[in-house]
Design a protein around this motif. Structure first.
Motif, PDB file in Angstrom:
ATOM      1  N   THR A 217       0.778  -1.333  -0.144  1.00  0.00           N
ATOM      2  CA  THR A 217       0.029   0.154   0.009  1.00  0.00           C
ATOM      3  C   THR A 217       0.879   1.301  -0.053  1.00  0.00           C
ATOM      4  O   THR A 217       0.503   2.298  -0.633  1.00  0.00           O
ATOM      5  N   LYS A 243      -7.804  -6.222  -0.508  1.00  0.00           N
ATOM      6  CA  LYS A 243      -7.544  -5.384   0.384  1.00  0.00           C
ATOM      7  C   LYS A 243      -8.306  -3.957   0.181  1.00  0.00           C
ATOM      8  O   LYS A 243      -7.846  -2.925  -0.119  1.00  0.00           O
ATOM      9  N   ASP A 246      -7.727  -0.530   2.135  1.00  0.00           N
ATOM     10  CA  ASP A 246      -6.502  -0.097   1.718  1.00  0.00           C
ATOM     11  C   ASP A 246      -6.832   0.488  -0.064  1.00  0.00           C
ATOM     12  O   ASP A 246      -6.122   1.884  -0.167  1.00  0.00           O
ATOM     13  N   SER A 249      -8.660   3.738   0.857  1.00  0.00           N
ATOM     14  CA  SER A 249      -7.855   4.732   1.220  1.00  0.00           C
ATOM     15  C   SER A 249      -6.834   5.424  -0.090  1.00  0.00           C
ATOM     16  O   SER A 249      -6.790   6.672   0.085  1.00  0.00           O
TER      17      SER A 249
END
Length: 384
Positions: A217, A243, A246, A249
């Protein structure tokens, strides 16, 4: 009357034989205007030759349908699956009953095993048979095409920035407007590759980069900040599957669109990525999904969510490529150019290669897939 008779015959039609042939073709070298050796983040050596499995499905009415897929693990494993698992469940079935055939392979006790993907080539052949029986192209069976041609995203492997810059100039001169390259190994070099592409392609040239889950990430965030001003079309699968937090984000910290590919083949992941606001685009392939019927399901979800789709490329030869073109010409969600290496293939299994004009594929016309397989060439290209 003729169409009604064919449709009536189709209701009683049965699959009587399935043959599978492994073929291999060369990839045109970079030095000759092609893309070999083609290397991604997960490749130890670059691809210079590629192979595929061609399926010939015959009915009791003499109609032959063609399908194509990549080998599962290897040739021996795939052949054993066909002979011991697939044939007993498919032979004797009506090719018009795709739902019934695919239902035979829906896992009950092992939902993590997507056995339907083993059937993608046979499902394609069934669509080809149905189209030939009804004297209609596959796109008509899917509701009718809304696009006459499908724009191509010219796929290249990982190269040095100077090489990539030269390749981008060549691609643009040949009429292509979108290029995809690989990344996911070295953040700084990947940023330089993107800069080289933008410099060579100019502002009117679309660039997409596939990381194949190569970054963690923090690396992905560093890359996204490094290419922020380059206006990339999107970054594909920058981090590993599953994920979601992540990915969400990352998306909130950049203006560069983010897409997924490998995540799309895990049940419910695409829907979750959409509902949780993790992505801007999805790159999907009907083969790992389990066929054109599954592709239509994904396309319906994407259309409802107003999510743009691009079709993936798996070194597809002419049979699978024809199926992709029929499907994506009829599905509104596929608004992005499709990935392709076909323009850099040194040969094909068709009597006449699929046409390219102004950086786009022309959708084949004629009954079924609208292409003719050269059976003599199949023998010539066969892998023993």
């Amino acid at each position: 009357m003729g169409l009604k008779l064919k449709q009536k015959a189709g209701e009683q039609m049965k699959i009587v034989d399935i043959k599978m042939m492994a073929v291999e073709i060369p990839v045109i070298p970079l030095t000759e205007g092609g893309i070999a050796p083609y290397r991604g983040s997960q490749d130890k050596i670059g691809t210079t030759r590629t192979n595929s499995l061609i399926f010939r499905v015959t009915t009791d009415e003499g109609i032959v349908g063609w399908g194509e897929m990549n080998a599962i693990m290897n040739w021996k494993v795939t052949k054993a699956l066909l002979e011991d698992y697939i044939k007993p469940l498919v032979i004797g079935k009506n090719p018009f009953d795709i739902n019934g055939i695919m239902r035979e392979f829906a896992p009950v006790y092992n939902p993590q095993l997507n056995t339907k993907c083993f059937l993608a080539a046979i499902e394609t052949a069934c669509w080809d048979i149905m189209g030939k029986a009804a004297n209609q192209p596959v796109y008509a069976l899917l509701g009718g095409k809304i696009r006459e041609r499908i724009d191509i995203c010219y796929c290249t492997g990982m190269m040095e920035p100077a090489e990539l810059k030269e390749k981008a100039r060549q691609v643009k001169e040949e009429g292509y407007r979108t290029l995809k390259t690989k990344g996911g190994v070295d953040v700084l070099k990947d940023i330089r590759r993107a800069q080289a592409l933008r410099e060579a392609g100019g502002e009117d040239f679309d660039i997409r980069v596939d990381m194949n889950q190569g970054y963690d990430t923090l690396q992905a965030l560093r890359y996204l900040h490094g290419v922020e001003e380059l206006g990339l079309q999107y970054i594909e699968q920058p981090i590993g599957v599953n994920k979601f937090d992540d990915m969400k984000s990352l998306r909130s910290r950049t203006t560069t669109p983010i897409g997924i590919n490998e995540d799309c083949y895990i049940p419910n992941n695409l829907l979750r990525a959409v509902t949780e606001g993790c992505i801007d685009v999805a790159v999907v392939d009907f083969e790992p999904l389990g066929g054109l019927s599954e592709l239509a399901r994904i396309a319906a979800i994407a259309r409802e969510a107003k999510l743009a789709l691009a079709h993936h490329c798996g070194w597809d030869m002419g049979v699978k490529l024809a199926a992709i073109l029929h499907a994506t010409s009829a599905m509104p969600a596929f608004s992005y150019p499709m990935d392709s290496t076909y323009q850099a293939h040194g040969d094909d299994v068709l009597t006449e290669r699929i046409r390219i004009a102004d950086g786009s594929f022309l959708v084949p016309e004629g009954p079924g897939l609208g292409v003719e397989v050269d059976e003599e060439k199949l023998q010539f290209l066969a892998v023993q």
